[in-house]
Design a protein around this motif. Sequence first.
Motif, PDB file in Angstrom:
ATOM      1  N   UNK A 275       0.853  -1.189   0.000  1.00 43.35           N
ATOM      2  CA  UNK A 275       0.000   0.000   0.000  1.00 43.35           C
ATOM      3  C   UNK A 275       0.885   1.234   0.000  1.00 43.35           C
ATOM      4  N   UNK A 276       0.297   2.374  -0.318  1.00 46.62           N
ATOM      5  CA  UNK A 276       1.031   3.643  -0.321  1.00 46.62           C
ATOM      6  C   UNK A 276       0.035   4.774  -0.144  1.00 46.62           C
ATOM      7  N   UNK A 277       0.555   5.951   0.203  1.00 46.40           N
ATOM      8  CA  UNK A 277      -0.294   7.134   0.304  1.00 46.40           C
ATOM      9  C   UNK A 277       0.217   8.197  -0.668  1.00 46.40           C
ATOM     10  N   UNK A 278      -0.661   9.091  -1.131  1.00 44.25           N
ATOM     11  CA  UNK A 278      -0.330  10.011  -2.226  1.00 44.25           C
ATOM     12  C   UNK A 278       0.284  11.335  -1.773  1.00 44.25           C
ATOM     13  N   UNK A 279       1.313  11.265  -0.936  1.00 46.49           N
ATOM     14  CA  UNK A 279       1.988  12.459  -0.437  1.00 46.49           C
ATOM     15  C   UNK A 279       3.490  12.187  -0.373  1.00 46.49           C
ATOM     16  N   UNK A 280       4.286  13.256  -0.489  1.00 53.47           N
ATOM     17  CA  UNK A 280       5.736  13.085  -0.423  1.00 53.47           C
ATOM     18  C   UNK A 280       6.296  13.409   0.955  1.00 53.47           C
ATOM     19  N   UNK A 281       5.432  13.395   1.956  1.00 48.71           N
ATOM     20  CA  UNK A 281       5.863  13.556   3.351  1.00 48.71           C
ATOM     21  C   UNK A 281       5.234  12.446   4.170  1.00 48.71           C
ATOM     22  N   UNK A 282       5.993  11.908   5.121  1.00 48.98           N
ATOM     23  CA  UNK A 282       5.504  10.856   6.004  1.00 48.98           C
ATOM     24  C   UNK A 282       5.196  11.448   7.378  1.00 48.98           C
ATOM     25  N   UNK A 283       4.639  10.616   8.256  1.00 52.67           N
ATOM     26  CA  UNK A 283       4.325  11.099   9.601  1.00 52.67           C
ATOM     27  C   UNK A 283       4.361   9.945  10.583  1.00 52.67           C
ATOM     28  N   UNK A 284       5.015  10.160  11.705  1.00 55.68           N
ATOM     29  CA  UNK A 284       5.101   9.149  12.745  1.00 55.68           C
ATOM     30  C   UNK A 284       5.601   9.826  14.027  1.00 55.68           C
ATOM     31  N   UNK A 285       6.151   9.040  14.964  1.00 62.92           N
ATOM     32  CA  UNK A 285       6.713   9.621  16.180  1.00 62.92           C
ATOM     33  C   UNK A 285       7.913  10.491  15.812  1.00 62.92           C
ATOM     34  N   UNK A 286       8.171  11.510  16.627  1.00 62.08           N
ATOM     35  CA  UNK A 286       9.296  12.407  16.395  1.00 62.08           C
ATOM     36  C   UNK A 286      10.589  11.702  16.792  1.00 62.08           C
ATOM     37  N   UNK A 339       9.398  15.717   5.582  1.00 58.74           N
ATOM     38  CA  UNK A 339       9.472  15.930   4.134  1.00 58.74           C
ATOM     39  C   UNK A 339      10.789  15.321   3.649  1.00 58.74           C
ATOM     40  N   UNK A 340      10.708  14.057   3.230  1.00 59.40           N
ATOM     41  CA  UNK A 340      11.941  13.332   2.912  1.00 59.40           C
ATOM     42  C   UNK A 340      11.803  12.433   1.688  1.00 59.40           C
ATOM     43  N   UNK A 341      10.697  12.578   0.945  1.00 56.76           N
ATOM     44  CA  UNK A 341      10.431  11.691  -0.180  1.00 56.76           C
ATOM     45  C   UNK A 341      10.442  12.460  -1.494  1.00 56.76           C
ATOM     46  N   UNK A 342      10.646  11.727  -2.575  1.00 60.77           N
ATOM     47  CA  UNK A 342      10.636  12.299  -3.918  1.00 60.77           C
ATOM     48  C   UNK A 342       9.247  12.139  -4.543  1.00 60.77           C
ATOM     49  N   UNK A 343       8.738  13.209  -5.131  1.00 64.53           N
ATOM     50  CA  UNK A 343       7.436  13.126  -5.799  1.00 64.53           C
ATOM     51  C   UNK A 343       7.472  12.131  -6.947  1.00 64.53           C
ATOM     52  N   UNK A 344       8.615  12.009  -7.618  1.00 67.26           N
ATOM     53  CA  UNK A 344       8.730  11.018  -8.698  1.00 67.26           C
ATOM     54  C   UNK A 344       8.550   9.602  -8.161  1.00 67.26           C
ATOM     55  N   UNK A 345       9.148   9.324  -7.002  1.00 72.88           N
ATOM     56  CA  UNK A 345       8.973   8.004  -6.398  1.00 72.88           C
ATOM     57  C   UNK A 345       7.519   7.779  -5.999  1.00 72.88           C
ATOM     58  N   UNK A 346       6.886   8.789  -5.417  1.00 71.78           N
ATOM     59  CA  UNK A 346       5.487   8.657  -4.990  1.00 71.78           C
ATOM     60  C   UNK A 346       4.615   8.298  -6.185  1.00 71.78           C
ATOM     61  N   UNK A 347       4.766   9.026  -7.286  1.00 69.27           N
ATOM     62  CA  UNK A 347       3.971   8.759  -8.465  1.00 69.27           C
ATOM     63  C   UNK A 347       4.244   7.392  -9.059  1.00 69.27           C
ATOM     64  N   UNK A 348       5.514   7.007  -9.097  1.00 66.33           N
ATOM     65  CA  UNK A 348       5.881   5.697  -9.660  1.00 66.33           C
ATOM     66  C   UNK A 348       5.301   4.560  -8.819  1.00 66.33           C
ATOM     67  N   UNK A 349       5.394   4.680  -7.498  1.00 71.86           N
ATOM     68  CA  UNK A 349       4.874   3.641  -6.611  1.00 71.86           C
ATOM     69  C   UNK A 349       3.352   3.570  -6.702  1.00 71.86           C
ATOM     70  N   UNK A 350       2.706   4.724  -6.646  1.00 76.58           N
ATOM     71  CA  UNK A 350       1.246   4.765  -6.697  1.00 76.58           C
ATOM     72  C   UNK A 350       0.714   4.196  -8.011  1.00 76.58           C
ATOM     73  N   UNK A 351       1.444   4.403  -9.089  1.00 76.09           N
ATOM     74  CA  UNK A 351       1.004   3.947 -10.408  1.00 76.09           C
ATOM     75  C   UNK A 351       1.184   2.450 -10.614  1.00 76.09           C
ATOM     76  N   UNK A 352       1.978   1.808  -9.793  1.00 83.21           N
ATOM     77  CA  UNK A 352       2.310   0.402 -10.017  1.00 83.21           C
ATOM     78  C   UNK A 352       1.061  -0.485  -9.869  1.00 83.21           C
ATOM     79  N   UNK A 353       0.930  -1.509 -10.706  1.00 82.70           N
ATOM     80  CA  UNK A 353      -0.256  -2.374 -10.644  1.00 82.70           C
ATOM     81  C   UNK A 353      -0.468  -3.064  -9.301  1.00 82.70           C
ATOM     82  N   UNK A 354       0.582  -3.235  -8.513  1.00 85.58           N
ATOM     83  CA  UNK A 354       0.431  -3.911  -7.222  1.00 85.58           C
ATOM     84  C   UNK A 354       0.034  -2.957  -6.096  1.00 85.58           C
ATOM     85  N   UNK A 355      -0.037  -1.669  -6.373  1.00 82.43           N
ATOM     86  CA  UNK A 355      -0.239  -0.667  -5.318  1.00 82.43           C
ATOM     87  C   UNK A 355      -1.702  -0.513  -4.939  1.00 82.43           C
ATOM     88  N   UNK A 356      -1.965  -0.582  -3.645  1.00 85.37           N
ATOM     89  CA  UNK A 356      -3.252  -0.209  -3.073  1.00 85.37           C
ATOM     90  C   UNK A 356      -3.092   1.153  -2.388  1.00 85.37           C
TER      91      UNK A 356
END
Length: 482
Positions: A275-286, A339-356
């Motif tokens: 699975x993945x989410x459509x943002x280039x920033x993550x969130x968790x404990x500090x 804010x530590x992710x690449x928008x290109x990676x987000x789009x590529x992962x989200x577009x993949x046929x295995x991605x929920x």
Amino acid sequence: MFDCIIEGGELVDGTGSARVRADLGMSQGKILAIGDLSAAPASERVSAHGRIVAPGFIDVHTHDDRLLLTPTAGAHPKLSQGVTTVVSGNCGVSLAPLQTRHPPPPLDILGTDGWIYPSFAAYLDALEQSALAVNVACLVGHSTLRVKHMADLGRPATPDESAAMAAELASALAAGAIGLSTGLYYPPAKAATAEEVVAVGAQLKAAGGIVTMHIRDEGDAIDEALREALHIGRELGVDTVISHHKLVGTANHGRSVQTLAMLEQAARGQAVCFDCYPYNASSTMLLPSRVKQSSDVLVTWSQPEPGVAGRSLKDLARERNQTEEEVARALQPAGAIYFAMSEDDVGRILSHPMAMVGSDGLAHDVRPHPRLWGTFPRVLGHYVRQRKLFSLETAIYKMTGLSARRFGLAGRGILAPGNHADVVIFDEHRVTANASYEHPTEVSSGIDAVFVNGRLACRNGLSVNMDAGRVLRGKGNIRKTG
């Protein structure tokens, strides 16, 4: 006689097939017919002319364990964006089975006052006795089991401790849990070995359960972490879901080409998806260790300093004449957006046929990541309508039919006669995620109506029925509901 007919809409059925113009008739919580129902009698008719009619969205990655038990007035973070079913208990963190007043991070992402359930059965029963806004399928958290059964979390489990956790998981599966989740990245489970996870999950296959994995590293050592997760899935012999697949840190931007190839190769020999989410920033404990990986860090909550929620760690460090790591340590326990992710990676992962699609939203943060309120409309508005990365039919498949199949949610995720009547009506030209980092709880636009088990639950973003959801018990449970 139908209870309700949704008429004149363009139906996108959740299989990935092309849309068709048709009416949809519902009765007693089920879809009874699809086609020309203009002459059919109905207690109510709802116009969907000029609108998309789709299966209710399935949020496969949530931390809604306590939110599900919390009455919500006005807009609901999931209903308002078209979600009708959630999977809770991800990343090794589930609200049960554990009784404590002091849950260690990251268990405290679920708050500190709801840890009252001695067994998973007790938690599921509490859900059934509550007014559920959405349907829910529940995972058992490996970290939660460790906290309950181990006095020292800084080492691997002994055989006796693994056996105790395995017995607890077996009991939870019998009660209706759908599987096990892990969070090997986080302190409570960092010392756990792959062998421990396999020992704890030994009953998953017989119970028809799954394993979802927040892997040990999503940065420099992601290859090794993926290999470990895939090894665990193969040893368990069950469907394996890689949670919120992403690459963090500038040095790792672009490596999704490599990691996706690894997952494709693995899928030829075992059941695996992500699975993945459509943002280039993550969130968790500090975590001070995450600061250098990020271009910016926003504080979402802090126990010693509640007033800094929403502030940039860079700005706080500048004001205090300290390093960002020093400020991060001073604010703990706390949460953050990275804010530590690449928008290109987000789009590529989200577009993949295995991605929920999963939101991974944290409902109890003071200033949550906007994904809590905006994930599904963002896919439809930003990635489909604006960026045109894939078709609307593909997007809905990723958010419904694919998710239902992977998580074993029978009768959901696809519009078909006999299936449960979880339905969303939306305007494909207007659907937009309004939640932002500055205003993270804004309600999305363009979601006209949401039906949960055949009952109108949300209209134009506002909740009208907050008790139409059901507990979806897993295959290992005899007394199933939903």
